[in-house]
Design an enzyme around this catalytic site. Structure first.
Site, PDB file in Angstrom:
ATOM      1  N   GLU A 418       0.003  -7.922   2.910  1.00 23.76           N
ATOM      2  CA  GLU A 418       0.820  -8.385   4.034  1.00 23.76           C
ATOM      3  C   GLU A 418       1.069  -7.292   5.075  1.00 23.76           C
ATOM      4  O   GLU A 418       2.199  -6.938   5.378  1.00 23.76           O
ATOM      5  CB  GLU A 418       2.136  -8.956   3.501  1.00 23.76           C
ATOM      6  CG  GLU A 418       1.889 -10.209   2.696  1.00 23.76           C
ATOM      7  CD  GLU A 418       3.139 -10.844   2.146  1.00 23.76           C
ATOM      8  OE1 GLU A 418       3.323 -12.052   2.335  1.00 23.76           O
ATOM      9  OE2 GLU A 418       3.942 -10.127   1.518  1.00 23.76           O
ATOM     10  N   GLU A 496      -1.665 -15.301  -4.528  1.00 20.76           N
ATOM     11  CA  GLU A 496      -0.313 -15.607  -5.004  1.00 20.76           C
ATOM     12  C   GLU A 496      -0.128 -17.115  -4.971  1.00 20.76           C
ATOM     13  O   GLU A 496      -0.507 -17.775  -3.996  1.00 20.76           O
ATOM     14  CB  GLU A 496       0.762 -14.950  -4.130  1.00 20.76           C
ATOM     15  CG  GLU A 496       0.828 -13.442  -4.210  1.00 20.76           C
ATOM     16  CD  GLU A 496       1.926 -12.849  -3.322  1.00 20.76           C
ATOM     17  OE1 GLU A 496       2.866 -13.598  -2.960  1.00 20.76           O
ATOM     18  OE2 GLU A 496       1.829 -11.657  -2.984  1.00 20.76           O
TER      19      GLU A 496
END
Length: 980
Positions: A418, A496
């Site tokens: 991220e 994820e």
């Protein structure tokens, strides 16, 4: 004026990064008790503390490794020793936000700084030495015997200095800053925990023949079964693998027949790399990692990661873990059929990877890099896009790869998490492909995936995941046609999914059915392995689990640190039970035949034994071994039902279960451990036809009560008051549950709990409109509705005399605007549709036939077997550290509730029902902040439900699939009740 801690450079004075190794050269552990003093600014205690003769006798003591914010010592303000936990000076948790102003590379003047000192002895003849720090958060400067060695950032990565130690007394001084420029590269959804938190070691280095680095290249050809081995080394050395008969100089290549390494067959060949000055242990695993026609393969076979994301965490010591705790994690993972770990979001302690090599786990090692907090600046100044940060970013990748390059368990490198986009990602990829072309690279956040060998997402819906598997997903915004064409040819890695926060996650088996169906998808990693809570004690001495919301500090990630498949103390959650079923490496389907499929990557089933059992709802009927031929990877066999399991007549449900268990002890489980199972109902008790509804009659009142067989009702409200000799009250129509973390959604997204509160589902008003009775029956009609709003539920409850009690037929009609409600302009989905009873507080024990023994919900029950179970009412509760709905049981055929000197209440489904039983109401459960806030109400509150909605994983993820919601339509359900 800025200091080194605000430099975008990664450090100074350090040795080049190199492979983690176990050597026969002397090692002196410097772990232990150090002297410590905490100061409020980066100046620390000043310059004097580095001197040999500095008097630190008045300083505090500090364990190393540890995080000072988790230790008890004298704080900044002086005074008696205390813990910093729960204070602004202590551990701080953020999810995406930086806890300091976004002003890179500067940090606040308020920068807690720990000065550490250690006096240690070095034996004569120890020789030249290297000082190694395995992990220091977030920036450290080091002096030895008054001489400055250098400084470093990169908290989860090792750094080393040449160490001019002397025989006898030596003094090591280390200054550690909580905040530094490196902080901007470490915004990784975790607690901010400063300190020397991993091992500190002094390594003797030979004067000649020192093996300062080595690179093991161990390939495998699945067509020939041959392994190729080359060990690169900067000095003359010999490679010896006795089991393979390999004895050759470093740099040469040997080709030899081997058994390949995989997660389910972690074959290691032990040997040594020996020079004239040193010997380094080798643990060689031969394997070939490649992407073939858009499919990720190892040793020529596709891989499906049955994975979890793993932060390092301990409820007392934070990211300081010992080897026993690492083994505990791995053993629990293997027993739950987890075979892969993503090291979110940084490289773990090197011992963890050595254990993964040995026990067998596929590993995605992630670089210690995340800049998520730059989202608050619209990604302006994002370090991977700023050339000023280039060296720091590249340094982190170099140290990650060089340390972990020799582990066969590591099959993918992850550039970062991220951190949006930037040109430095291209440089990272180019360097990595040149340094280690044997492994692919993943980076999820760039929508073009130009620097990734995988297309990857977080938390897609089931529908989107299905589209991805078929190559039919929508094109990401802002990418070119060529970029999209390349992306569509990549394998898909679900980096994820299934956010395991609180009660949940749901749909694990649904996700795995999609993941396992499509060749393009190479598996996924559940977020995440463990809750990040800390053991704490309230003012009155009550223990509790501390989370981010317990610290009076902003910004705060609040409770999002509690999102694990195991609780902070490593107790498994119900979610882990469900994941173990979804991840079964052997599929067992029991129907008209028994179908067994081996879904392992490379192991056959010859290490397993199969057995079957036949049970009804009272006792086991029969059991025996099941003869199953050995199945190779990907093979399937269909067998007839065991002869001994057929032809059994009898009452009740008849359940056939087939299990696969380990035949022998392994390093991670004993013989008999069940790795897979399947069940079927051979016979089932048919639902009895309902009695026809009688015509209405006038109520016959006797002292304000109406009797139907053994049941006595209030003549005005129609509520049941007694059943035989059992005093009770109810039922009330119940539409409420204490919201789960997933019901709260993520911010305003999927926040259905706020809709429930706004429509006061937790404080519904109940009205009885009519009570009519006749010979052997009673009908009660009424309405349940919230304040303020025009929608509600009209209901009737028809009670009829039954053989040993009463039968209840409940009807619910949703009336008014439940969809797109006025004022709210939102749909109101009810979390529960059922009946609530109040029972005497003396009820202590529940026994039932249905799914169990743990909690189950409509989207998370496949990991729980059908059987007969017994638990105390207290043990039915799941102690989530944030109180929420828990303890439901779906597909219950019958239930018995008992207590000392109380009649037994028996409930039978027509055909089944959900139940929960607890000593507090759902409203009390909703209002509690901590488990110890829940107080025995003096009653047991029993829910007998037609349905409860699923739990989902909307705390970070998609909305609950509609099939797991409760339809707002006319609904009829039946149960029978009796008291003996």
């Amino acid at each position: 004026m800025t200091g080194y801690w605000e430099s975008t450079e990664p450090g100074a004075g350090r040795r080049a990064p190199r492979a983690d190794a176990v050597s026969d050269a002397a090692v002196l552990s410097l772990n232990g008790v150090w002297r410590f003093r905490l100061s409020p600014t980066a100046d620390g205690t000043g310059a004097a503390f580095v001197a040999d003769d500095f008097d630190d006798s008045a300083w505090d003591t500090m364990r190393v490794p540890s995080h000072w914010v988790l230790e008890e010592f004298t704080p900044l303000s002086g005074g008696p020793a205390r813990s910093m936990r729960g204070t602004e000076e202590g551990p701080l948790y953020t999810n995406t936000a930086y806890p300091i102003p976004l002003d890179p590379p500067r940090v606040p003047a308020e920068n807690p700084t720990g000065d550490y000192r250690l006096v240690f002895g070095v034996p004569a003849g120890f020789g030249p030495a290297v000082l190694r720090f395995q992990g220091v958060d977030s920036c450290a400067k080091v002096w030895l015997n008054g001489r400055e060695l250098g400084w470093s950032t990169g908290s989860r990565l090792p750094f080393e200095f040449d160490a001019p130690v002397r025989p006898g007394r030596n003094v090591l001084a280390v200054r550690v800053h909580r905040w530094s420029a490196g902080t901007y590269l470490e915004d990784q959804d975790m607690w901010w925990l400063p300190g020397i938190f991993r091992d500190v070691e002094l390594l003797a280095r030979p004067t000649s023949g020192a093996i300062d680095d080595h690179f093991v290249h161990a390939g495998y050809d699945p067509a020939t079964g041959l392994g190729t081995l080359r060990v690169d080394c900067p000095v003359d050395a010999v490679v010896e693998i006795p089991e393979l008969g390999v004895l050759m100089p470093a740099g040469r290549t040997a080709s030899v027949a081997v058994e390949p390494w995989s997660a389910d067959s972690p074959r290691l060949y032990r040997g040594v790399l020996r020079s004239d000055g040193e010997a380094v242990d080798l643990a060689v695993g031969f394997r070939r990692v490649e992407i073939v026609d858009g499919v990720f393969t190892v040793n020529g076979r596709p891989v499906k990661f049955r994975g979890v994301n793993r932060h390092e965490h301990h409820p007392d010591t934070g990211r300081t873990l010992d080897r026993a705790t690492m083994i505990q994690d791995i053993v629990m993972m293997k027993r739950a059929n987890v075979d892969a770990v993503r090291t979110s979001h940084y490289p773990p302690h090197p011992e963890f990877l050595r254990l993964c090599d040995e026990y067998g786990l596929w590993v995605v090692v992630e670089c210690d890099l995340e800049t998520h907090g730059f989202i608050y600046a619209g990604w302006d100044g994002n370090p991977p896009a700023d050339p000023a940060w280039r060296d720091a970013v590249m340094d982190r990748l170099h140290r990650t790869v060089e340390r972990d390059k020799n582990h066969p368990s590591v099959v993918i490198w992850s550039l970062a998490n991220e951190s949006w986009t930037g040109e430095t990602f291209g440089e990272m990829e180019r360097w990595l492909r040149e340094r280690d072309p044997s492994r692919p690279v993943v980076y999820e956040r760039d929508p073009s995936y130009r620097n990734s060998d995988f297309y990857s997402l977080m938390y897609p819906s089931l529908d989107l995941l299905e589209q991805i598997g078929r190559h039919e997903e929508p094109t990401p915004a802002g990418i070119s046609a060529d970029e999209d064409a390349r992306r569509r040819a990549l394998p898909f890695l679900l980096i994820e999914y299934a956010h395991a926060m609180g009660n949940g996650p749901g749909s694990l088996s649904d996700y795995w059915r999609i993941l396992s169906t499509h060749d393009r998808i190479c598996g996924g990693f559940v977020w995440e392995w463990i809750d990040h809570g800390y053991n704490a004690v309230a003012d009155d001495g009550t223990p509790f689990v501390m989370h981010g919301e317990d610290v009076d500090y902003e910004p705060s990630g609040r409770r999002f640190c509690l999102d694990g498949l195991v609780f902070s103390d490593r107790t498994p959650t119900p979610g882990l039970v469900e994941l173990a079923k979804a991840y079964e490496p052997v599929s067992i389907t029991v129907g008209s035949a028994v179908t067994i499929a081996n879904a392992r990557h490379s192991a056959s089933t010859d290490d397993l034994v199969f057995r079957w059992t036949l049970e009804d709802d009272e006792t086991p009927r029969a059991s025996s071994a099941l003869a199953v031929p050995p199945l190779g990877p990907g093979e399937t066999v269909e067998l007839p039902l065991p002869a001994g399991a057929t032809g059994h007549a009898g009452r009740g449900d008849l359940v056939l279960t087939v299990e696969a268990a380990l035949a022998d002890d392994t390093v991670w489980a004993d013989a008999g451990h069940v790795v897979a199972w399947g069940q079927t109902l051979l016979t089932s008790t048919p639902a009895r036809a309902p009695r026809p509804a009688p015509p209405g009659r006038a109520v016959t009142v006797d002292d304000g009560e109406v009797a139907v067989g053994e049941a006595v009702f209030d003549a005005v409200s129609g509520r049941l008051r007694r059943l035989g000799a059992l005093e009770l009250d109810g039922p009330w129509l119940d539409l409420h549950r204490a919201p789960t973390e997933n019901d709260h959604g993520q911010g305003a997204i999927n926040d259905i709990a706020s809709v429930w509160r706004k429509t006061a589902l937790h404080r519904m008003l109940h009205r009885t409109d009519a009570v009519s009775a006749g010979d052997g029956w009673l009908r009660v009609a009424g309405r349940t509705a919230p304040r303020t709003h025009p929608h509600g539920v009209a209901w009737t409850m028809l009670w009829t005399e039954d053989d040993d009690g009463v039968a209840l037929e409940a009807t619910a009609d949703f009336v008014g605007p439940w969809a797109d409600t006025p004022y709210l302009h939102r749909d109101v989905w009810v979390p529960r549709l059922g009946l609530l009873f109040a029972l005497p507080g003396g009820v202590e024990r529940a026994e039932w036939f249905g799914r169990g023994p743990g909690e189950t919900y409509v989207d998370s029950f496949e990991g729980s077997r059908i059987g007969r179970y017994a638990r105390t009412v207290d043990d039915l509760q799941v102690p989530y550290p944030v109180p929420q709905e828990n303890g439901n049981h779906v597909q219950t055929r019958w239930l018995q509730l008992t207590g000392p000197d109380l009649p037994c209440l028996r409930v039978v489904g027509e055909p089944h029902f959900d139940f929960t039983a607890r000593r507090w109401t759902s409203v009390a459960l909703q209002e509690a902040r901590k488990p110890h806030d829940l107080v025995d109400s003096g009653r047991v509150w029993l829910n007998l439900d037609h349905a409860q909605q699923g739990v989902g994983s909307a705390s970070v993820g998609p909305a609950l699939p509609e099939r797991y919601r409760i339809p707002r339509e006319r609904t009829v359900w039946r149960v029978r009740l009796g008291a003996v």
